[in-house]
Design an enzyme around this catalytic site. Structure first.
Site, PDB file in Angstrom:
ATOM      1  N   HIS A   1      69.114  21.354  41.707  1.00  0.00           N
ATOM      2  CA  HIS A   1      69.862  21.819  40.532  1.00  0.00           C
ATOM      3  C   HIS A   1      69.300  23.154  40.052  1.00  0.00           C
ATOM      4  O   HIS A   1      69.521  24.172  40.684  1.00  0.00           O
ATOM      5  CB  HIS A   1      69.842  20.753  39.443  1.00  0.00           C
ATOM      6  CG  HIS A   1      70.753  19.610  39.725  1.00  0.00           C
ATOM      7  ND1 HIS A   1      72.123  19.724  39.753  1.00  0.00           N
ATOM      8  CD2 HIS A   1      70.488  18.304  40.002  1.00  0.00           C
ATOM      9  CE1 HIS A   1      72.673  18.561  40.031  1.00  0.00           C
ATOM     10  NE2 HIS A   1      71.700  17.674  40.191  1.00  0.00           N
TER      11      HIS A   1
ATOM     12  N   HIS B   1      75.443  25.312  42.413  1.00  0.00           N
ATOM     13  CA  HIS B   1      75.284  24.787  41.055  1.00  0.00           C
ATOM     14  C   HIS B   1      74.624  25.768  40.083  1.00  0.00           C
ATOM     15  O   HIS B   1      75.163  26.049  39.029  1.00  0.00           O
ATOM     16  CB  HIS B   1      74.480  23.488  41.116  1.00  0.00           C
ATOM     17  CG  HIS B   1      74.309  22.823  39.795  1.00  0.00           C
ATOM     18  ND1 HIS B   1      73.199  23.026  39.003  1.00  0.00           N
ATOM     19  CD2 HIS B   1      75.110  21.975  39.122  1.00  0.00           C
ATOM     20  CE1 HIS B   1      73.319  22.329  37.895  1.00  0.00           C
ATOM     21  NE2 HIS B   1      74.470  21.682  37.943  1.00  0.00           N
TER      22      HIS B   1
ATOM     23  N   GLU C   1      66.727  16.664  41.681  1.00  0.00           N
ATOM     24  CA  GLU C   1      67.020  15.531  40.819  1.00  0.00           C
ATOM     25  C   GLU C   1      66.434  14.223  41.344  1.00  0.00           C
ATOM     26  O   GLU C   1      66.264  13.252  40.596  1.00  0.00           O
ATOM     27  CB  GLU C   1      68.527  15.389  40.616  1.00  0.00           C
ATOM     28  CG  GLU C   1      68.899  14.477  39.465  1.00  0.00           C
ATOM     29  CD  GLU C   1      70.386  14.458  39.182  1.00  0.00           C
ATOM     30  OE1 GLU C   1      70.817  13.535  38.478  1.00  0.00           O
ATOM     31  OE2 GLU C   1      71.116  15.353  39.656  1.00  0.00           O
TER      32      GLU C   1
ATOM     33  N   GLU D   1      69.297  16.799  46.079  1.00  0.00           N
ATOM     34  CA  GLU D   1      70.030  17.152  44.863  1.00  0.00           C
ATOM     35  C   GLU D   1      69.401  18.321  44.103  1.00  0.00           C
ATOM     36  O   GLU D   1      68.928  18.184  42.990  1.00  0.00           O
ATOM     37  CB  GLU D   1      70.181  15.941  43.946  1.00  0.00           C
ATOM     38  CG  GLU D   1      70.986  14.810  44.552  1.00  0.00           C
ATOM     39  CD  GLU D   1      71.315  13.735  43.531  1.00  0.00           C
ATOM     40  OE1 GLU D   1      72.123  14.019  42.636  1.00  0.00           O
ATOM     41  OE2 GLU D   1      70.750  12.630  43.636  1.00  0.00           O
TER      42      GLU D   1
END
Length: 311
Positions: free
Chosen positions: A270, A228, A285, A268
């Site tokens: 990021h 990401h 996240e 998660e």
């Protein structure tokens, strides 16, 4: 290769707030966007946490130090570029409706450049609030992230157009198609090797492009990892996040990849940033931070938030 680097997680703002973008501010603190809570957070070197509410529908995404000593961030939900001083004073520059700003970075001209993901454009905002927008030559491109290059230009990813672009300070745009179909590039950063490095979330690869447009792609060990974000490592190479693989990865200038599992499943990861002590901080996240200390440990305090036993 997967290793067990020293990684610990720091509880931050809890579930539902959505830490997303992260950077080191001019005050040496960590500054984060809270995409779901519509806020900004600051974590000091002593662990002190402060938060500011921006707007419930603002959906702040990416945050970056500006040339004026403040932090600038994109408000993807209400079409604004936000600004916050290190003392916590908030302001914003309003953009045309439907802009959907995503990535943002300071350009070589002393202005902030951003990706207008819903408007097929790259935008520019001065510290005085003057706005300029440069249309892209493709439609439905979903401009995602931006980075200042080594060549007095700004580089950006086009997630749906499967390309990496360059815009010079006069607004001239050049696009470079990626070799892999459906690569869907997202994060991009200027490496210390004089090239731009980017991630291909759709193909499970990293990419490298030189200022003259030569592209090299590096498949990840886990092609389903959905990389990401990516940030340059001042010591060489880059760090990146694997959102789908729940890992932090590192790539050397020659393309050697090492990955590190995060302690909590489905956290998660990021955005990420490299601190002055060469440790890596990642926005999770799910509501926390991850702190990675490379091995061997860098000089200086490897753990500014004071945990004596990082994992």
């Amino acid at each position: 290769m997967t290793t067990s680097a020293k990684i610990r997680e720091v509880p931050l703002t809890g579930a539902g707030t959505g830490p997303y973008g992260i950077t080191v501010g001019p005050d040496g603190a960590l500054w984060l966007t809270l995409v779901h809570a519509g806020g900004i957070a600051r974590v000091g070197a002593d662990g002190d946490l402060r938060t500011w509410s921006v707007a419930p529908d603002s959906r702040p995404l990416i945050i970056t130090p500006g040339p004026d000593g403040a932090l600038w961030f994109t408000r993807s939900g209400d079409d604004r570029i936000g600004r916050i001083t290190t003392g916590g004073e908030l302001s914003a520059v309003e953009l045309p409706a439907g802009t959907g700003p995503c990535g943002i970075a300071a350009g070589p001209d002393g202005a902030l450049w951003y990706a207008a993901m819903n408007a097929d454009a790259i935008g520019r905002v001065t510290v005085d609030g003057e706005r300029t927008r440069f249309p892209l030559p493709v439609r439905g491109a979903f401009a995602s992230m931006v980075a200042a290059g080594p060549d007095e230009a700004v580089w950006f990813t086009l997630n749906q157009a499967n390309a990496v672009g360059r815009i010079d300070m006069a607004g001239e745009v050049t696009l470079h198609a990626l070799p892999t179909e459906g690569a869907a590039p997202v994060g991009i950063t200027a490496g210390v090797d004089g090239a731009l490095w980017f991630v291909e979330i759709g193909a499970g690869q990293l990419g490298r492009i030189t200022p003259d447009g030569r592209i090299t792609e590096y498949p990840l060990p886990d092609r389903s990892a959905r990389p990401h974000a990516i940030v340059a490592d001042p010591a060489g190479g880059c760090w990146y996040t694997e959102w789908g693989g729940n890992r932090i990865g590192h790539v050397t200038p020659d393309g050697t990849i090492t990955t590190h599992d995060l302690p909590t499943p489905a956290s998660e990861p990021h955005g990420l940033t490299v601190a002055p002590d060469a440790t890596v901080w990642v926005a999770l996240e799910t509501g926390a931070l991850a702190h990675l200390t490379p091995d061997p440990a860098p000089l200086g305090d490897p753990d500014p938030l004071g945990d004596p036993d990082p994992r």
